[in-house]
Design a protein around this motif. Structure first.
Motif, short mmCIF file in Angstrom:
data_model
loop_
_atom_site.label_atom_id
_atom_site.label_comp_id
_atom_site.label_asym_id
_atom_site.label_seq_id
_atom_site.Cartn_x
_atom_site.Cartn_y
_atom_site.Cartn_z
N GLY A 130 118.64 55.72 43.51
CA GLY A 130 119.49 56.27 42.46
C GLY A 130 119.12 57.68 42.06
N PHE A 131 117.87 58.09 42.28
CA PHE A 131 117.47 59.46 41.96
C PHE A 131 118.21 60.49 42.81
CE2 PHE A 131 113.94 57.79 39.61
CZ PHE A 131 113.66 58.79 38.71
N TYR A 132 118.78 60.04 43.93
CA TYR A 132 119.53 60.99 44.75
C TYR A 132 120.76 61.53 44.02
CZ TYR A 132 116.94 60.57 49.03
OH TYR A 132 115.97 60.64 49.96
N SER A 149 117.10 71.35 37.29
CA SER A 149 117.09 69.93 36.95
C SER A 149 116.86 69.09 38.20
CB SER A 149 118.41 69.59 36.29
OG SER A 149 118.65 68.24 36.38
N ALA A 150 117.47 69.51 39.32
CA ALA A 150 117.26 68.76 40.57
C ALA A 150 115.80 68.82 40.96
CB ALA A 150 118.14 69.34 41.67
N ALA A 151 115.17 70.00 40.79
CA ALA A 151 113.75 70.13 41.14
C ALA A 151 112.92 69.20 40.28
CB ALA A 151 113.30 71.57 40.95
N ARG A 152 113.26 69.12 38.98
CA ARG A 152 112.50 68.22 38.10
C ARG A 152 112.71 66.78 38.51
NH1 ARG A 152 113.78 71.02 32.36
NH2 ARG A 152 112.53 72.87 32.71
N THR A 153 113.96 66.44 38.92
CA THR A 153 114.23 65.08 39.38
C THR A 153 113.31 64.73 40.53
OG1 THR A 153 116.53 65.45 38.84
CG2 THR A 153 116.02 63.52 40.15
N ALA A 154 113.23 65.64 41.51
CA ALA A 154 112.38 65.38 42.67
C ALA A 154 110.94 65.19 42.23
CB ALA A 154 112.50 66.52 43.68
N PHE A 219 110.76 61.33 29.20
CA PHE A 219 110.88 61.97 30.51
C PHE A 219 112.31 62.40 30.77
CE2 PHE A 219 107.64 58.56 30.97
CZ PHE A 219 106.56 59.39 30.78
N HIS A 220 113.03 62.76 29.70
CA HIS A 220 114.43 63.10 29.87
C HIS A 220 114.61 64.52 30.38
CE1 HIS A 220 118.58 62.20 29.51
NE2 HIS A 220 118.83 63.07 28.56
N LEU A 221 113.51 65.17 30.75
CA LEU A 221 113.67 66.58 31.09
C LEU A 221 114.42 66.78 32.39
CD1 LEU A 221 111.19 66.75 33.29
CD2 LEU A 221 109.87 66.89 31.22
N ILE A 222 114.75 65.70 33.12
CA ILE A 222 115.63 65.93 34.28
C ILE A 222 117.01 66.35 33.81
CG2 ILE A 222 114.42 64.37 35.81
CD1 ILE A 222 116.56 62.34 35.40
N ALA A 223 117.33 66.17 32.54
CA ALA A 223 118.64 66.63 32.06
C ALA A 223 118.53 67.91 31.22
CB ALA A 223 119.32 65.55 31.25
N PHE A 232 121.62 68.32 35.64
CA PHE A 232 122.42 68.08 36.84
C PHE A 232 123.89 67.84 36.53
CE2 PHE A 232 120.46 64.23 35.29
CZ PHE A 232 121.53 63.38 35.18
N GLY A 233 124.20 67.47 35.27
CA GLY A 233 125.59 67.16 34.96
C GLY A 233 126.37 68.33 34.40
N THR A 234 125.74 69.52 34.37
CA THR A 234 126.39 70.66 33.71
C THR A 234 127.77 70.95 34.27
OG1 THR A 234 124.20 71.57 33.47
CG2 THR A 234 126.02 73.04 33.01
N GLU A 235 127.91 70.94 35.59
CA GLU A 235 129.18 71.33 36.20
C GLU A 235 130.17 70.19 36.30
OE1 GLU A 235 129.93 74.30 36.89
OE2 GLU A 235 128.03 75.35 36.91
N TYR A 236 129.76 68.99 35.87
CA TYR A 236 130.63 67.84 36.05
C TYR A 236 131.55 67.66 34.86
CZ TYR A 236 128.18 66.29 40.17
OH TYR A 236 127.66 66.20 41.42
#
Lengths: 329, 188
Positions: A130-132, A149-154, A219-223, A232-236
């Motif tokens: 799901g992290f993908y 944000s993608a880098a933080r996700t990884a 750990f919400h810093l992926i957003a 990651f959802g900025t453009e969505y």
């Protein structure tokens, strides 16, 4: 493979999909209400009694909004990323026993889609896939903040997978099986048999990494909330953004089922009381996710890495070694 | 019937994904297709009843490919096409076809001559995990231990490579101190 089994499985899949997509919507309502009460606000109040129909209003808004694909994005990947998050979250549900087996019109129903003998690994693996969603969404967005944000996700993914796996290893060694049903049977004797008493350290570690696994507040810093964007959802927009949300909430619900099943006795002996107990424990862990969000700030990325590699991982390894020695002698 | 359908579906999907990985010039497509292909391979393990290996395939390769993404992020703008240097096309196609055929022959030859004997028969009423454990600690004990030592060596080497000058922090230093460090040629 007879057709009764096939029909039963399809019905189970549909029921789980419907219940948990609805719950994901209602989960947002709970989150708003609980956050509001903790911050001395009222939360949603205008749509319906106590704002209960806010969920429906949000749903209509998400479904009818225009689905904007920005100019420079990598279109296919951009489009598929939210689907990955939502789909893998629901795929993880296949190996979770939600309730004890019960009888309907003389037909015994096992509320688990696939009783594979590696259940817990499968659930964690699917949540890891799901992290993908955030990763691909962030990388395909052609937006620097999304890429960050993608880098933080990884980073979160690669680090906290280690803690999740190692903390689970000790209970797995005790039970000698990876099936969540076997975990439940092991603890069926009552409160005294719960694994949390013999593995308190593993319990805390797994709980902490559950927050990382679902990307919830400490750990919400992926957003990137603090950059006043949505990572990651900025453009969505519209339903694609909504799918990220459904995935996140479904993941929260599923991990809230998994923690009690592994550490807190699950549904116990399978009576009605046990079943209600599992739902109660699940609700508590779900509530705790929201509580933490109201009470704690996000950690910094460097603190996140420090916590994982210098604190949690060594503790987890020591825990595994001690468990091994105790079991051997 | 279901097994045959599942096998052909996933065989097609896996090959399609790896084909995309090899042919595309867009780094993000290549990485995503690679990840998808690796995950689709796990379906074959599930079909064969090796659930444990299937899940391990998923977990290990999602993590591994995720690390590749991280490198991709550092080195390219992944939303743009990569300009590839194309050499002699015939040599590339010829060599890769030859390698593929060779690998298939190497693995298919013993099957064709029916020369495969199961030396370690499956233990009755033992689960997937127990079987993997038994085979790891009997037949493959030495490769297993050697792999452990290799990983340890790689970890020590990684720490030595990455750990140089980790005791100084550029964030906490004033600019004069950083200049002094630069003059000492500590920071290259």
């Amino acid at each position: 493979m007879d057709s009764a089994y096939l029909i039963e499985t399809i019905i189970k899949v549909v029921v789980i999909l419907l219940i948990f997509s609805a719950l994901a919507g209602i989960g947002t309502y709970f989150e708003r209400k609980i956050l509001a009460f903790m911050q001395r606000r009222l939360g949603p109040m205008n749509v319906g009694p106590y704002g209960l129909l806010q969920v429906a209003a949000d749903g209509i808004k998400l479904f009818t909004k225009e689905d904007i694909i920005p100019t420079n994005v990598v279109t296919p990947i951009f489009k598929i990323a939210p689907v990955i998050t939502a789909a893998t979250a629901f795929m993880a549900a296949a190996a979770i026993p939600f309730l004890p087996p019960f009888e309907v019109f003389g037909y015994e129903v096992h509320p688990i889609v696939a009783d594979v003998n590696i259940g817990i690994l499968y659930v964690l693996g699917m949540m890891a896939v799901g992290f993908y969603g955030p990763l691909l969404g962030g990388m395909a967005s052609a937006n620097k903040f999304s890429l960050l944000s993608a880098a933080r996700t990884a980073a979160v993914f690669i680090s906290y997978e280690v803690v999740t796996g190692l903390s689970l290893l000790a209970p797995i060694m005790m039970v000698g099986s990876l099936s969540l049903i076997d975990f439940n049977e092991y603890q069926a004797g009552g409160i005294g048999d719960w694994i949390v008493w013999s593995q308190p350290v593993a319990f805390i570690l797994f709980w902490i990494s559950a927050f990382a696994e679902t990307g919830r507040t400490p750990f919400h810093l992926i957003a990137n909330d603090h950059e006043i964007i949505d990572g990651f959802g900025t453009e969505y927009s519209g339903m694609r953004w909504g799918l990220f949300f459904i995935g996140e909430y479904a993941n929260m619900f599923f991990i809230s089922f998994v923690i009690p099943l592994i550490f807190l006795g699950g549904y116990g002996d399978g009576s009605l009381f046990g079943a209600l107990g599992l739902l109660g424990k699940m609700s508590f862990f779900f509530f705790f996710f929201l509580w933490t969000r109201a009470a704690w700030p996000d950690v910094r990325p460097d603190q996140l890495m420090w916590l994982c590699w210098k604190i949690l991982m060594p503790i987890a390894v020591i825990n595994v070694v001690i468990t091994g020695f105790v079991m051997m002698f | 019937m279901f097994e045959a359908v599942a096998f052909y579906l996933f065989a097609f999907l896996t090959i399609a994904m790896f084909f995309i990985t090899v042919t595309t010039s867009q780094a993000l497509y290549a990485l995503t297709a690679l990840a998808a292909g690796m995950i689709f391979i796990s379906a074959f393990f599930f079909i064969l009843g090796a659930d444990f290996l299937g899940v391990i395939q998923i977990i290990v390769y999602t993590g591994a490919v995720m690390a590749l993404y991280a490198f991709g992020m550092m080195f390219f703008d992944t939303t743009r096409k990569v300009k590839e240097k194309r050499g002699n096309r015939y040599i590339i196609v010829g060599l890769s076809t030859l390698t593929a055929v060779l690998i298939v022959v190497i693995f298919a030859a013993p099957m064709v001559s029916k020369n495969i004997v199961a030396l370690y028969p499956v233990i009755e009423d033992a689960g997937n995990i127990q079987l993997v454990g038994v085979i790891l600690f009997t037949k493959y004990l030495i490769p297993f231990e050697v792999a452990a030592i290799m990983l340890l060596v790689a970890m020590v080497a990684g720490i030595v490579l990455a750990g140089k000058k980790m005791d100084i922090s550029l964030t906490l230093m004033s600019s004069e101190e950083i200049k002094k460090e630069e003059n000492k040629k500590v920071l290259s």
